[in-house]
Design an enzyme around this catalytic site. Structure first.
Site, PDB file in Angstrom:
ATOM      1  N   GLY A  10       0.821  -1.216   0.000  1.00  0.00           N
ATOM      2  CA  GLY A  10       0.000   0.000   0.000  1.00  0.00           C
ATOM      3  C   GLY A  10       0.851   1.260   0.000  1.00  0.00           C
ATOM      4  O   GLY A  10       2.081   1.212  -0.101  1.00  0.00           O
ATOM      5  N   TYR A  11       0.173   2.375   0.112  1.00  0.00           N
ATOM      6  CA  TYR A  11       0.820   3.690  -0.023  1.00  0.00           C
ATOM      7  C   TYR A  11       1.927   3.906   1.028  1.00  0.00           C
ATOM      8  O   TYR A  11       3.114   3.998   0.692  1.00  0.00           O
ATOM      9  CB  TYR A  11      -0.268   4.769   0.070  1.00  0.00           C
ATOM     10  N   ASN A  32      -3.302  -8.475   1.021  1.00  0.00           N
ATOM     11  CA  ASN A  32      -4.297  -9.204   0.210  1.00  0.00           C
ATOM     12  C   ASN A  32      -4.579  -8.484  -1.108  1.00  0.00           C
ATOM     13  O   ASN A  32      -5.448  -8.908  -1.876  1.00  0.00           O
ATOM     14  CB  ASN A  32      -5.595  -9.415   1.004  1.00  0.00           C
ATOM     15  N   LEU A  59      -5.446 -11.086   6.225  1.00  0.00           N
ATOM     16  CA  LEU A  59      -5.135 -11.233   7.667  1.00  0.00           C
ATOM     17  C   LEU A  59      -6.374 -11.518   8.494  1.00  0.00           C
ATOM     18  O   LEU A  59      -6.257 -11.876   9.672  1.00  0.00           O
ATOM     19  CB  LEU A  59      -4.438  -9.976   8.187  1.00  0.00           C
ATOM     20  N   SER A 125      -4.095   7.226  13.754  1.00  0.00           N
ATOM     21  CA  SER A 125      -4.445   8.404  12.962  1.00  0.00           C
ATOM     22  C   SER A 125      -4.812   9.556  13.879  1.00  0.00           C
ATOM     23  O   SER A 125      -5.357   9.339  14.972  1.00  0.00           O
ATOM     24  CB  SER A 125      -5.643   8.034  12.086  1.00  0.00           C
ATOM     25  N   TYR A 150     -14.461   4.335  10.818  1.00  0.00           N
ATOM     26  CA  TYR A 150     -13.019   4.206  10.595  1.00  0.00           C
ATOM     27  C   TYR A 150     -12.257   4.707  11.828  1.00  0.00           C
ATOM     28  O   TYR A 150     -11.384   4.022  12.372  1.00  0.00           O
ATOM     29  CB  TYR A 150     -12.603   4.997   9.342  1.00  0.00           C
ATOM     30  N   LYS A 154      -9.749   2.783  14.822  1.00  0.00           N
ATOM     31  CA  LYS A 154      -8.398   3.175  15.264  1.00  0.00           C
ATOM     32  C   LYS A 154      -8.371   3.327  16.785  1.00  0.00           C
ATOM     33  O   LYS A 154      -7.415   2.926  17.443  1.00  0.00           O
ATOM     34  CB  LYS A 154      -7.958   4.471  14.574  1.00  0.00           C
ATOM     35  N   TYR A 177      -0.743   9.313  12.592  1.00  0.00           N
ATOM     36  CA  TYR A 177      -0.363  10.113  11.423  1.00  0.00           C
ATOM     37  C   TYR A 177      -1.313  11.283  11.271  1.00  0.00           C
ATOM     38  O   TYR A 177      -2.524  11.130  11.449  1.00  0.00           O
ATOM     39  CB  TYR A 177      -0.451   9.311  10.120  1.00  0.00           C
ATOM     40  N   PHE A 178      -0.782  12.402  10.812  1.00  0.00           N
ATOM     41  CA  PHE A 178      -1.639  13.509  10.402  1.00  0.00           C
ATOM     42  C   PHE A 178      -1.964  13.279   8.910  1.00  0.00           C
ATOM     43  O   PHE A 178      -2.420  12.211   8.576  1.00  0.00           O
ATOM     44  CB  PHE A 178      -1.002  14.847  10.832  1.00  0.00           C
TER      45      PHE A 178
HETATM   46  P1  NAD Z   1      -3.419   1.653   1.637  1.00  0.00           P
HETATM   47  O1  NAD Z   1      -4.832   1.256   1.369  1.00  0.00           O
HETATM   48  O2  NAD Z   1      -2.631   2.209   0.518  1.00  0.00           O
HETATM   49  O3  NAD Z   1      -2.611   0.420   2.265  1.00  0.00           O
HETATM   50  C1  NAD Z   1      -3.223  -0.549   3.067  1.00  0.00           C
HETATM   51  C2  NAD Z   1      -2.835  -1.914   2.501  1.00  0.00           C
HETATM   52  O4  NAD Z   1      -3.408  -2.944   3.315  1.00  0.00           O
HETATM   53  C3  NAD Z   1      -3.353  -2.146   1.090  1.00  0.00           C
HETATM   54  O5  NAD Z   1      -2.281  -2.554   0.265  1.00  0.00           O
HETATM   55  C4  NAD Z   1      -4.406  -3.248   1.228  1.00  0.00           C
HETATM   56  O6  NAD Z   1      -4.447  -4.085   0.095  1.00  0.00           O
HETATM   57  C5  NAD Z   1      -3.928  -3.968   2.477  1.00  0.00           C
HETATM   58  N1  NAD Z   1      -4.969  -4.648   3.270  1.00  0.00           N
HETATM   59  C6  NAD Z   1      -6.146  -4.129   3.711  1.00  0.00           C
HETATM   60  N2  NAD Z   1      -6.821  -5.040   4.426  1.00  0.00           N
HETATM   61  C7  NAD Z   1      -6.046  -6.178   4.447  1.00  0.00           C
HETATM   62  C8  NAD Z   1      -6.193  -7.466   5.024  1.00  0.00           C
HETATM   63  N3  NAD Z   1      -7.295  -7.792   5.715  1.00  0.00           N
HETATM   64  N4  NAD Z   1      -5.227  -8.375   4.852  1.00  0.00           N
HETATM   65  C9  NAD Z   1      -4.106  -8.067   4.149  1.00  0.00           C
HETATM   66  N5  NAD Z   1      -3.912  -6.868   3.559  1.00  0.00           N
HETATM   67  C10 NAD Z   1      -4.877  -5.923   3.715  1.00  0.00           C
HETATM   68  O7  NAD Z   1      -3.472   2.691   2.867  1.00  0.00           O
HETATM   69  P2  NAD Z   1      -2.340   3.651   3.434  1.00  0.00           P
HETATM   70  O8  NAD Z   1      -2.712   5.044   3.105  1.00  0.00           O
HETATM   71  O9  NAD Z   1      -1.012   3.159   3.070  1.00  0.00           O
HETATM   72  O10 NAD Z   1      -2.591   3.464   4.988  1.00  0.00           O
HETATM   73  C11 NAD Z   1      -1.852   2.540   5.752  1.00  0.00           C
HETATM   74  C12 NAD Z   1      -2.329   2.572   7.183  1.00  0.00           C
HETATM   75  O11 NAD Z   1      -2.203   3.901   7.700  1.00  0.00           O
HETATM   76  C13 NAD Z   1      -3.798   2.197   7.371  1.00  0.00           C
HETATM   77  O12 NAD Z   1      -3.930   1.478   8.586  1.00  0.00           O
HETATM   78  C14 NAD Z   1      -4.484   3.533   7.491  1.00  0.00           C
HETATM   79  O13 NAD Z   1      -5.679   3.435   8.226  1.00  0.00           O
HETATM   80  C15 NAD Z   1      -3.437   4.346   8.226  1.00  0.00           C
HETATM   81  N6  NAD Z   1      -3.542   5.796   8.018  1.00  0.00           N
HETATM   82  C16 NAD Z   1      -3.558   6.291   6.747  1.00  0.00           C
HETATM   83  C17 NAD Z   1      -3.666   7.672   6.545  1.00  0.00           C
HETATM   84  C18 NAD Z   1      -3.746   8.247   5.162  1.00  0.00           C
HETATM   85  O14 NAD Z   1      -4.218   9.385   5.009  1.00  0.00           O
HETATM   86  N7  NAD Z   1      -3.277   7.557   4.115  1.00  0.00           N
HETATM   87  C19 NAD Z   1      -3.725   8.534   7.656  1.00  0.00           C
HETATM   88  C20 NAD Z   1      -3.688   7.979   8.940  1.00  0.00           C
HETATM   89  C21 NAD Z   1      -3.596   6.608   9.113  1.00  0.00           C
HETATM   90  C1  WQD Z   2      -8.157  17.665   3.829  1.00  0.00           C
HETATM   91  C2  WQD Z   2      -8.910  18.983   3.743  1.00  0.00           C
HETATM   92  C3  WQD Z   2     -11.266  18.739   3.344  1.00  0.00           C
HETATM   93  C4  WQD Z   2     -11.004  17.025  -0.632  1.00  0.00           C
HETATM   94  C5  WQD Z   2      -8.680  12.106   6.141  1.00  0.00           C
HETATM   95  C6  WQD Z   2      -9.157  11.200   7.237  1.00  0.00           C
HETATM   96  C7  WQD Z   2      -8.093  11.036   8.288  1.00  0.00           C
HETATM   97  C8  WQD Z   2      -6.778  10.601   7.647  1.00  0.00           C
HETATM   98  C9  WQD Z   2      -6.391  11.472   6.502  1.00  0.00           C
HETATM   99  C10 WQD Z   2      -6.727   8.213   7.750  1.00  0.00           C
HETATM  100  C11 WQD Z   2     -10.250  18.946   4.458  1.00  0.00           C
HETATM  101  C12 WQD Z   2     -10.604  19.437   2.184  1.00  0.00           C
HETATM  102  C13 WQD Z   2     -10.697  17.570   0.603  1.00  0.00           C
HETATM  103  C14 WQD Z   2     -11.618  17.853  -1.618  1.00  0.00           C
HETATM  104  C15 WQD Z   2     -11.541  19.700  -0.075  1.00  0.00           C
HETATM  105  N1  WQD Z   2      -6.883   9.285   7.108  1.00  0.00           N
HETATM  106  N2  WQD Z   2     -10.964  18.879   0.875  1.00  0.00           N
HETATM  107  N3  WQD Z   2     -11.864  19.167  -1.300  1.00  0.00           N
HETATM  108  O1  WQD Z   2     -10.291  14.774   5.942  1.00  0.00           O
HETATM  109  O2  WQD Z   2      -8.184  15.783   6.927  1.00  0.00           O
HETATM  110  O3  WQD Z   2      -8.380  13.363   6.728  1.00  0.00           O
HETATM  111  O4  WQD Z   2      -7.482  11.580   5.570  1.00  0.00           O
HETATM  112  O5  WQD Z   2      -6.538   8.040   8.927  1.00  0.00           O
HETATM  113  O6  WQD Z   2      -8.555  10.085   9.177  1.00  0.00           O
HETATM  114  O7  WQD Z   2     -10.336  11.770   7.827  1.00  0.00           O
HETATM  115  O8  WQD Z   2      -8.072  14.679   4.679  1.00  0.00           O
HETATM  116  O9  WQD Z   2      -7.353  15.064   2.384  1.00  0.00           O
HETATM  117  O10 WQD Z   2      -9.747  14.324   2.808  1.00  0.00           O
HETATM  118  O11 WQD Z   2      -9.038  16.624   3.453  1.00  0.00           O
HETATM  119  O12 WQD Z   2     -11.795  20.873   0.171  1.00  0.00           O
HETATM  120  O13 WQD Z   2     -11.955  17.407  -2.712  1.00  0.00           O
HETATM  121  O14 WQD Z   2      -9.226  19.241   2.356  1.00  0.00           O
HETATM  122  O15 WQD Z   2     -12.526  19.307   3.591  1.00  0.00           O
HETATM  123  O16 WQD Z   2     -10.460  20.180   5.046  1.00  0.00           O
HETATM  124  P1  WQD Z   2      -8.840  14.725   6.107  1.00  0.00           P
HETATM  125  P2  WQD Z   2      -8.552  15.102   3.248  1.00  0.00           P
END
Ligand code: NAD
Ligand code: WQD
Length: 339
Positions: A10-11, A32, A59, A125, A150, A154, A177-178
């Site tokens: 993933g990312y 997966n 998982l 998060s 969601y 967490k 993470y922010f």
């Molecule tokens: P992502 O979706 O790119 O990566 C998650 C990976 O987990 C994917 O490759 C997916 O295929 C895999 N996956 C999901 N469920 C699974 C399972 N049951 N078994 C095996 N693999 C599985 O997401 P990401 O942005 O890389 O986020 C990674 C983690 O960070 C997540 O837990 C997410 O909640 C957390 N997080 C992300 C952000 C964000 O903005 N990207 C912010 C805060 C927290």
């Molecule tokens: C950022 C700002 C929107 C899209 C989410 C999850 C958080 C974390 C990160 C996982 C906000 C504004 C957005 C658009 C917009 N993920 N916006 N137009 O909402 O801070 O956080 O992702 O843990 O849990 O809630 O991130 O990138 O969606 O939005 O104006 O098309 O941009 O309203 O103010 P957010 P975001």
């Protein structure tokens, strides 16, 4: 030193695998592929020269997870990224989120306890804080009722790790993470959002490149300097590096408590309009955007107090807003070349 990275294609996971390999770890990915592609494994190899191990399974399959850990008792730790992460979808399909995000963690911990694998780094998060009463928000801020399923997963996950650590050898570092953005400098890995992205930065770059017609700015009547919402954007490689520090901290016994919590942000808040203006400046592309209603469930403003992470981990985010947005734009330009 062998480490399991769940969600490693993933990312954030893929960027962390690169940093782990470059830090001397041997990595096995379990994913997966529900939200990523196996080709990411080859692209990681192109960056580091080392192909990480890869096993495709879910998982939430208890037998497979326990069996995997039984055969990898020599793991020094687990970095657990795998989860479903769309806030909007979690409100529509709460059971999918409780099932995927909680069962995967429970089975992982069960297998870790059975096989004396002690260290877990968990992807949490800033969403656990909701709208904090005080900014910048510290790790000591109260956890309020979650705004989405969601976010609730967490909060519960953090609690599951804390409670599990009390009765056995498990140590954990919970990283809150922010807003992660940007991509690796090599442009070999980055975020690959499936369908229309929810997040601001991919929506901006996709609009600029012509994949989306118009960017909606969700609300300009917030109590912020320009009325648009404020977030703490952090570069994904800065974030990835913190995982290596966290894992090493536990392996070398430097942790001060069995479970520790750290904010991973830059400490700087930026408004939506500031992000748009910065994007237009660095890309030279005029964005088609319009102000619309607030997005339900959005908070007004949040940014991290990073002092604890900076001092205790000796880690600090290094990239500023312009560099991060340029990184995201370069990734979008690279994706255009690939199709
Ligand atoms: P992502 O979706 O790119 O990566 C998650 C990976 O987990 C994917 O490759 C997916 O295929 C895999 N996956 C999901 N469920 C699974 C399972 N049951 N078994 C095996 N693999 C599985 O997401 P990401 O942005 O890389 O986020 C990674 C983690 O960070 C997540 O837990 C997410 O909640 C957390 N997080 C992300 C952000 C964000 O903005 N990207 C912010 C805060 C927290
Ligand atoms: C950022 C700002 C929107 C899209 C989410 C999850 C958080 C974390 C990160 C996982 C906000 C504004 C957005 C658009 C917009 N993920 N916006 N137009 O909402 O801070 O956080 O992702 O843990 O849990 O809630 O991130 O990138 O969606 O939005 O104006 O098309 O941009 O309203 O103010 P957010 P975001």
């Amino acid at each position: 030193m062998k480490v399991l990275v769940t969600g490693g294609t993933g990312y954030i996971g893929s960027h962390t695998v690169v940093e782990l390999q470059q830090g001397g770890f041997e990595v096995i990915i379990v994913d997966n592929l529900s939200n990523s592609y196996e080709s990411v494994v080859d692209n990681i190899e192109k960056i580091t020269g080392i192909k990480p191990g890869f096993e495709k399974f879910d998982l939430t399959d208890r037998d497979k997870t326990l069996d995997f850990l039984k055969h990898h008792k020599d793991l020094k730790g687990v970095i657990h990224f795998a989860a479903s992460k769309s806030v909007g979808e979690s409100v529509e399909k709460p059971l999918k989120y409780y099932h995927n995000n909680l069962l995967s963690l429970i089975y992982l911990l069960e297998g870790m306890v059975q096989n004396n694998i002690d260290n877990i780094v968990f992807s949490s998060s800033c969403t656990v804080y909701g709208q904090p009463d005080e900014l910048p928000v510290t790790e000591k801020a109260p956890i309020k009722k979650a705004w989405s399923t969601y976010g609730h997963t967490k909060q519960i996950s953090e609690q599951i790790i804390e409670n599990t650590s009390i009765s056995n050898g498990i140590k954990g570092i919970l990283l809150r993470y922010f807003n992660p953005i940007g991509a690796h400098d090599s442009v070999l890995i980055g975020e690959l959002p499936i369908g229309s992205p929810d997040n601001l930065i991919p929506f901006i770059t996709q609009t600029a490149i012509g994949k989306r017609e118009v960017l909606r700015v969700f609300g300009d009547d917030y109590d912020t300097p320009d009325g648009t919402a404020v977030r703490d954007y952090i570069h994904v490689v800065d974030l990835a590096k913190a995982h290596v520090v966290a894992l090493n901290r536990m392996i070398t016994g430097k942790n001060q408590a069995k479970v520790e919590i750290f904010n991973l942000g830059t400490g700087w808040g930026h408004s939506v309009l500031e992000v748009i203006n910065t994007f237009e400046k660095i890309s030279g592309v005029k964005l088609n955007y319009r102000i619309t209603e607030r997005r339900p469930g959005d908070i007004e403003k949040v940014w991290a107090d990073t002092q604890f992470a900076n001092q205790e981990l000796g880690w600090k985010a290094s990239k500023g807003l312009e560099e991060m947005i340029l990184s995201a734009w370069n990734w979008e330009l690279e994706l255009k070349k690939r199709v």
